[in-house]
Motif scaffolding. Structure first.
Motif, PDB file in Angstrom:
ATOM      1  N   LEU A  53       1.440  -1.265  -0.104  1.00  0.00           N
ATOM      2  CA  LEU A  53       0.178  -0.015  -0.170  1.00  0.00           C
ATOM      3  C   LEU A  53       1.006   1.111  -0.544  1.00  0.00           C
ATOM      4  N   MET A  54       1.587   0.989   0.874  1.00  0.00           N
ATOM      5  CA  MET A  54       2.583   2.228   0.320  1.00  0.00           C
ATOM      6  C   MET A  54       3.605   2.435  -0.436  1.00  0.00           C
ATOM      7  N   LEU A  55       4.362   1.242  -0.937  1.00  0.00           N
ATOM      8  CA  LEU A  55       4.580   1.586  -2.345  1.00  0.00           C
ATOM      9  C   LEU A  55       3.917   2.208  -3.419  1.00  0.00           C
ATOM     10  N   THR A  56       2.155   1.760  -2.942  1.00  0.00           N
ATOM     11  CA  THR A  56       1.270   2.491  -4.181  1.00  0.00           C
ATOM     12  C   THR A  56       1.368   3.560  -4.268  1.00  0.00           C
ATOM     13  N   ALA A  57       1.111   3.901  -2.949  1.00  0.00           N
ATOM     14  CA  ALA A  57       1.075   5.201  -2.365  1.00  0.00           C
ATOM     15  C   ALA A  57       2.124   6.097  -3.135  1.00  0.00           C
ATOM     16  N   ILE A  58       3.311   5.976  -2.533  1.00  0.00           N
ATOM     17  CA  ILE A  58       4.392   6.605  -3.112  1.00  0.00           C
ATOM     18  C   ILE A  58       4.505   7.027  -5.096  1.00  0.00           C
ATOM     19  N   ILE A  59       3.944   5.949  -5.600  1.00  0.00           N
ATOM     20  CA  ILE A  59       3.934   5.810  -7.143  1.00  0.00           C
ATOM     21  C   ILE A  59       2.785   6.894  -7.163  1.00  0.00           C
ATOM     22  N   VAL A  60       1.852   6.760  -7.395  1.00  0.00           N
ATOM     23  CA  VAL A  60       0.510   7.604  -7.411  1.00  0.00           C
ATOM     24  C   VAL A  60       0.995   9.029  -7.040  1.00  0.00           C
ATOM     25  N   LEU A  61       1.375   8.997  -6.346  1.00  0.00           N
ATOM     26  CA  LEU A  61       1.964  10.522  -5.625  1.00  0.00           C
ATOM     27  C   LEU A  61       3.212  11.112  -6.213  1.00  0.00           C
ATOM     28  N   THR A  62       3.916  10.171  -6.603  1.00  0.00           N
ATOM     29  CA  THR A  62       5.003   9.929  -8.134  1.00  0.00           C
ATOM     30  C   THR A  62       4.608  11.053  -9.237  1.00  0.00           C
ATOM     31  N   ILE A  63       3.948  10.287  -9.519  1.00  0.00           N
ATOM     32  CA  ILE A  63       2.754  10.100 -10.749  1.00  0.00           C
ATOM     33  C   ILE A  63       1.933  11.406 -10.877  1.00  0.00           C
ATOM     34  N   GLY A  64       1.213  11.959  -9.640  1.00  0.00           N
ATOM     35  CA  GLY A  64       0.548  12.980 -10.095  1.00  0.00           C
ATOM     36  C   GLY A  64       1.458  13.999  -9.711  1.00  0.00           C
ATOM     37  N   SER A  65       2.778  14.035  -8.856  1.00  0.00           N
ATOM     38  CA  SER A  65       3.077  15.633  -8.809  1.00  0.00           C
ATOM     39  C   SER A  65       3.796  15.794 -10.717  1.00  0.00           C
ATOM     40  N   ALA A  66       4.464  14.702 -10.994  1.00  0.00           N
ATOM     41  CA  ALA A  66       4.795  14.781 -12.808  1.00  0.00           C
ATOM     42  C   ALA A  66       3.854  14.986 -13.455  1.00  0.00           C
ATOM     43  N   MET A  67       2.548  14.878 -13.652  1.00  0.00           N
ATOM     44  CA  MET A  67       2.215  15.426 -14.124  1.00  0.00           C
ATOM     45  C   MET A  67       1.501  16.916 -13.919  1.00  0.00           C
ATOM     46  N   ALA A  68       1.126  16.982 -12.909  1.00  0.00           N
ATOM     47  CA  ALA A  68       1.105  18.143 -12.725  1.00  0.00           C
ATOM     48  C   ALA A  68       1.811  19.208 -12.983  1.00  0.00           C
ATOM     49  N   LYS A  69       2.858  19.134 -12.734  1.00  0.00           N
ATOM     50  CA  LYS A  69       4.356  20.168 -12.806  1.00  0.00           C
ATOM     51  C   LYS A  69       4.238  20.221 -15.048  1.00  0.00           C
ATOM     52  N   ARG A  70       3.550  19.418 -15.833  1.00  0.00           N
ATOM     53  CA  ARG A  70       3.627  19.447 -16.891  1.00  0.00           C
ATOM     54  C   ARG A  70       2.291  19.955 -17.899  1.00  0.00           C
ATOM     55  N   LYS A  71       1.880  19.886 -16.788  1.00  0.00           N
ATOM     56  CA  LYS A  71      -0.101  20.797 -17.200  1.00  0.00           C
ATOM     57  C   LYS A  71      -0.164  21.975 -17.847  1.00  0.00           C
ATOM     58  N   ALA A  72      -0.544  22.213 -18.620  1.00  0.00           N
ATOM     59  CA  ALA A  72      -0.940  23.920 -18.755  1.00  0.00           C
ATOM     60  C   ALA A  72      -1.248  25.130 -18.411  1.00  0.00           C
ATOM     61  N   THR A  73      -2.474  24.721 -17.529  1.00  0.00           N
ATOM     62  CA  THR A  73      -3.247  25.894 -17.441  1.00  0.00           C
ATOM     63  C   THR A  73      -3.333  25.662 -15.680  1.00  0.00           C
ATOM     64  N   ASP A  74      -3.316  26.457 -14.840  1.00  0.00           N
ATOM     65  CA  ASP A  74      -3.381  26.349 -13.418  1.00  0.00           C
ATOM     66  C   ASP A  74      -4.057  25.058 -13.082  1.00  0.00           C
ATOM     67  N   ALA A  75      -5.689  25.577 -13.256  1.00  0.00           N
ATOM     68  CA  ALA A  75      -7.384  24.862 -12.736  1.00  0.00           C
ATOM     69  C   ALA A  75      -6.505  22.931 -13.165  1.00  0.00           C
ATOM     70  N   LYS A  76      -6.273  22.640 -14.098  1.00  0.00           N
ATOM     71  CA  LYS A  76      -5.901  21.477 -14.817  1.00  0.00           C
ATOM     72  C   LYS A  76      -4.057  21.277 -14.268  1.00  0.00           C
ATOM     73  N   LYS A  77      -3.686  21.877 -13.053  1.00  0.00           N
ATOM     74  CA  LYS A  77      -2.355  21.726 -12.593  1.00  0.00           C
ATOM     75  C   LYS A  77      -3.049  21.301 -10.814  1.00  0.00           C
ATOM     76  N   PHE A  78      -3.939  22.492 -10.604  1.00  0.00           N
ATOM     77  CA  PHE A  78      -5.238  21.782  -8.711  1.00  0.00           C
ATOM     78  C   PHE A  78      -5.407  20.683  -8.745  1.00  0.00           C
ATOM     79  N   LYS A  79      -6.137  20.573 -10.061  1.00  0.00           N
ATOM     80  CA  LYS A  79      -7.263  19.553 -10.033  1.00  0.00           C
ATOM     81  C   LYS A  79      -6.519  18.253 -10.540  1.00  0.00           C
ATOM     82  N   THR A  80      -4.878  17.570 -11.075  1.00  0.00           N
ATOM     83  CA  THR A  80      -4.105  17.027 -10.904  1.00  0.00           C
ATOM     84  C   THR A  80      -3.679  16.691  -9.848  1.00  0.00           C
TER      85      THR A  80
END
Length: 161
Positions: A95-122
């Motif tokens: 579960l903790m490995l899964t949580a870290i993977i989810v968090l890491t994916i979310g962080s990487a995806m948010a960094k690459r979003k074009a709009t502020d709303a998409k960053k916050f939502k991600t």
């Protein structure tokens, strides 16, 4: 060595929970109010992910040094409850490995979003999901599965995971 690692793993849990809760709250507020995604928001995203990775490293070190948390598929004890080696060696670990993977994916995806709303939502979705998984996998003192104190000490009488 083991008790020191366990203490820091326990203490860092609170730092990670605070950072995650604040980052999820900030993302919710930013998304619902249409705020601008600032450098501070980006720093919270980055540092929350960094703290999570530090916590992961500490957890892996605890896992390798632990006398009880070894991978064990022997799940059910004599009283019908989940056994501690199964909880820490399988459930907590996965579960903790899964949580870290989810968090890491979310962080990487948010960094690459074009709009502020998409960053916050991600951040809201991915970090919120990671927070939920982490809250489920922590051995809280009130947990029906495995109980541990809110804060670990360096006392040797507290050696069990």
């Amino acid at each position: 060595m083991y008790l020191t690692l366990l203490f820091f793993h326990s203490a860092t849990r609170w730092l990670l929970l605070f950072a995650l809760i604040y980052t999820v709250y900030s993302a919710f507020a930013g998304y619902t109010k249409g705020n601008r995604f600032t450098n501070a928001d980006n720093a919270w995203r980055h540092w929350t992910a960094t703290i999570a990775h530090i916590q992961l490293v500490l957890g892996m070190l605890v896992y390798t040094q632990s006398p009880t948390a070894k991978f064990s598929l022997n799940a059910i004890g004599g009283n019908g409850h989940i056994r501690e080696p199964f909880f820490f060696g399988v459930m907590h670990l996965i579960l903790m490995l899964t949580a870290i993977i989810v968090l890491t994916i979310g962080s990487a995806m948010a960094k690459r979003k074009a709009t502020d709303a998409k960053k916050f939502k991600t951040i809201l979705i991915w970090f919120g999901l990671a927070l939920l998984i982490i809250l489920i996998a922590i051995p809280w003192p009130f947990s029906p599965v495995v109980q541990r104190p809110y804060i670990r000490t360096l006392q040797s009488t507290n050696i069990l995971l």
